[in-house]
Every structure is written in structure tokens, then in C-alpha cells.
Design an enzyme around this catalytic site. Structure first.
Site, PDB file in Angstrom:
ATOM      1  N   ASP A  28      -2.663 -10.559  -2.427  1.00 27.45           N
ATOM      2  CA  ASP A  28      -3.114  -9.863  -1.217  1.00 27.45           C
ATOM      3  C   ASP A  28      -4.762  -9.491  -1.457  1.00 27.45           C
ATOM      4  OD1 ASP A  28      -2.207  -8.564   1.517  1.00 27.45           O
ATOM      5  OD2 ASP A  28      -4.225  -7.494   0.625  1.00 27.45           O
ATOM      6  N   ASP A  44      -4.629 -12.880   3.101  1.00 21.34           N
ATOM      7  CA  ASP A  44      -5.860 -12.256   3.698  1.00 21.34           C
ATOM      8  C   ASP A  44      -7.140 -12.667   2.753  1.00 21.34           C
ATOM      9  OD1 ASP A  44      -4.742 -10.455   2.033  1.00 21.34           O
ATOM     10  OD2 ASP A  44      -4.936  -8.875   3.243  1.00 21.34           O
ATOM     11  N   HIS A  67       0.780  -1.369  -0.061  1.00 21.53           N
ATOM     12  CA  HIS A  67      -0.069   0.060  -0.049  1.00 21.53           C
ATOM     13  C   HIS A  67       1.009   1.143  -0.203  1.00 21.53           C
ATOM     14  CE1 HIS A  67      -3.820  -2.243   0.369  1.00 21.53           C
ATOM     15  NE2 HIS A  67      -3.423  -2.699   1.625  1.00 21.53           N
ATOM     16  N   HIS A 103      -6.367  -7.275  -0.658  1.00 22.99           N
ATOM     17  CA  HIS A 103      -6.338  -5.762  -0.945  1.00 22.99           C
ATOM     18  C   HIS A 103      -5.595  -5.484  -2.263  1.00 22.99           C
ATOM     19  CE1 HIS A 103      -7.154  -6.451   3.568  1.00 22.99           C
ATOM     20  NE2 HIS A 103      -7.792  -5.787   3.222  1.00 22.99           N
TER      21      HIS A 103
HETATM   22 ZN   LIG Z   1      -4.294  -7.377   2.588  1.00 18.72          ZN
END
Ligand SMILES: [Zn+2]
Length: 308
Positions: free
Chosen positions: A162, A245, A125, A164
């Protein structure tokens, strides 16, 4: 040659507020599962501390300085709503950078078949000049640029599974056709980026998954979007932003993968690495917040890396 496993106790000293999902216990769970005798052949290496010059491959100097200045003498300091730093966060983050670069060196110099880096804070991120989403430095982006600068890699593929979207990696390579960024992720979900029509200069391939997607949908996204993009790109190195995740037990999202899905995806990327990059593959831990789901998924992933 075998699989190298980079780890270091300093990563346990990057502290987050009580109840925060990105916590030291994550790496303890990984250490515990990889202590099983099935993983005895792993080549275990203590991660080296990275250098500021490596960070500057993906982030501007003022950002590096700002993160260093934000580190508190005691307690914790918040960088954004969910990203904080503690006194040892600098060493922890720089060790993640150092391990990512060392793993790249290993696969280019023939010291390892492939490598898995267990580190925190995670990285995907972190944008060029913005820390967010538990991330300080973008380890995958730094590793890609390190491969290009030090080892002459012309094309690097980063595959991010991931749950996200890796907004930071996308931001860093948005106008850079020498790096392919492919991501599967839940949408809608934090951080909100990752739509199919975000394509950079043709080097960004987003494969968003609806909430409640299962392994079949994940594998379909991989086979219909991610793998064809890699085949067309012909990378000299494959880097995995390996978040776990999307596991069905994870509390931060609603994708229902099981361990075997991560093993399957690992095998597909190893196949591409073999075909285009003499097997060179480096995997960097990102998210994964259910300790059991994380441990089982890492075991499946690393076990597949070891099988070759
Ligand atoms: Zn994540």
C-alpha cells in the site's frame, strides 16, 4: 487447486461520508472486473463473519468493546478525523476478519493454492488500540496471529505495498520477532511513520519511496530490501497487505506504478511462498482509491495469483 476469492455484500454497507475516498464503489469496481470470463476459474467464496476472539489476537479487549460501542443505530459516527462507522460497520469489519482467517485456514489445509480477500474497511493503519486511517481491525495482523495459533506457523511475513505505511501492523509486531513486516510506501505521506531506521527487533523492514517514484524504483526497493529480508526470514506463510494506491492514477499519493508492477511483485512473493511456505500466500485488500486504477491493478494481481 486454484485461487480463492473472498467477498461479501456486507462490505458495501460500511458507509463513509460523501466524498470520502474509501467508499463502497471500490468493491463494486473489483467485483465488476473479476466478473470477466478470464476470472471464471476463481473459487468464489462468500466471506464468513469473524469472531471477537480472532480480533483479540491483535487488539486488547477494551479496544474491541470501544469499537462495538461506537457503532451508531442510524447515520454515522466519527472515530477519528477520517475514520467513521455506520450501523453495519461492525458486521463489515468482522466479516473482513473472518475472511482473512478463513483464507489462512484454506492455504494451510490445502483447500486453495492462495487467496485474495476483497473487504472493507481496510486494516493496516489500525494499531493495537487505535483506529485510524479508515481502518478498524488490523486484518493482516489478525491473520498472521491466527496462522501461528491455529496452524502452528513459526514465522509469518507480511508484505505491505500500500502507498501508505502500515503503522498499525508495525505497532502490533514492533517487539515480535516471529513476524516480519516489510513495507514499501511513499514518504513523506500519511501517517508519517515508516522510516528506514524504524526496525523493531530487527523484524521491521521499511523501504520508503520518494514522491514521483516509478515502477523501477519500486522494483529496486523490493529487490534490495524486501526480498532479501524474506529470504533470510524463511516464512511459513506470506501475507500481502495489498493496497493499490501506489497506482499512477490514484488521487491520494504520487507514486507512479502501473498494473504490471503489481503483477511483478505478486510473482516475486509467490516465488518466495513456494520456496519457504509450500506456496501458502494470502492477499488482503487495503487501499486503492481510483476506481479504474484499482480494478486494473486487482485484475493484474489476482490474474498472477491464478497463474500459479
Ligand atoms: Zn493506502
Amino acid at each position: 487447486m486454484t485461487t480463492r476469492y473472498y467477498h461479501h455484500p456486507i462490505h458495501l454497507e460500511h458507509l463513509t461520508p460523501p466524498g470520502h475516498p474509501e467508499r463502497p464503489d471500490r468493491l463494486k469496481a473489483i467485483e465488476k472486473v473479476l466478473a470477466h470470463e478470464a476470472f471464471a476459474p476463481l473459487d468464489r467464496v462468500e466471506s464468513p463473519m469473524g469472531v471477537g476472539e480472532a480480533v483479540l489476537l491483535a487488539h486488547p479487549r477494551h479496544y474491541l468493546d470501544r469499537i462495538e460501542a461506537a457503532i451508531p443505530q442510524t447515520g454515522m459516527a466519527r472515530i477519528d478525523a477520517d475514520t467513521s462507522v455506520s450501523p453495519k460497520s461492525w458486521q463489515a469489519a468482522m466479516t473482513g476478519v473472518g475472511a482473512a482467517c478463513a483464507a489462512v485456514d484454506d492455504v494451510f489445509l490445502g483447500r486453495a493454492a492462495n487467496a485474495f480477500v476483497s473487504a472493507r474497511p481496510p486494516g493496516h493503519h489500525a494499531e493495537k488500540a487505535t483506529a485510524m486511517g479508515f481502518c478498524l481491525f488490523n486484518n493482516a495482523a489478525i491473520a498472521a496471529r491466527h496462522a501461528q495459533k491455529v496452524h502452528g506457523a513459526a514465522r509469518v511475513a507480511i508484505v505491505d505495498w500500500d502507498v501508505h505505511h502500515g503503522n498499525g501492523t508495525q505497532d502490533i509486531f514492533w517487539t515480535d520477532p516471529s513476524v516480519l513486516y516489510c513495507s514499501t510506501h511513499q514518504m513523506p505521506l500519511y501517517p508519517g511513520t515508516g522510516a528506514k531506521d524504524e526496525t523493531g527487533v530487527g523484524n521491521i523492514v521499511n523501504a520508503p519511496l520518494a514522491p514521483d517514484s516509478d515502477g523501477d524504483m519500486f522494483r529496486d526497493a523490493f529487490e534490495s530490501r524486501v526480498l532479501p529480508a524474506i529470504d533470510a526470514f524463511r516464512p511459513d506463510l506470506v501475507i500481502i497487505s495489498a493496497g493499490f494506491d501506489a497506482h499512477h492514477r490514484d488521487p491520494l499519493a504520487e507514486i507512479n506504478l502501473v498494473e504490471d508492477d503489481f503483477s511483478w511483485a505478486t510473482g516475486k512473493l509467490m516465488d518466495r511462498a513456494d520456496r519457504f511456505a509450500s506456496g501458502r500466500l494470502v492477499s488482503l485488500l487495503e487501499g486503492g482509491y481510483d476506481l479504474q486504477g484499482l480494478a486494473l491493478s486487482v485484475a493484474a494481481h489476482v490474474g498472477r495469483l491464478m497463474r500459479g
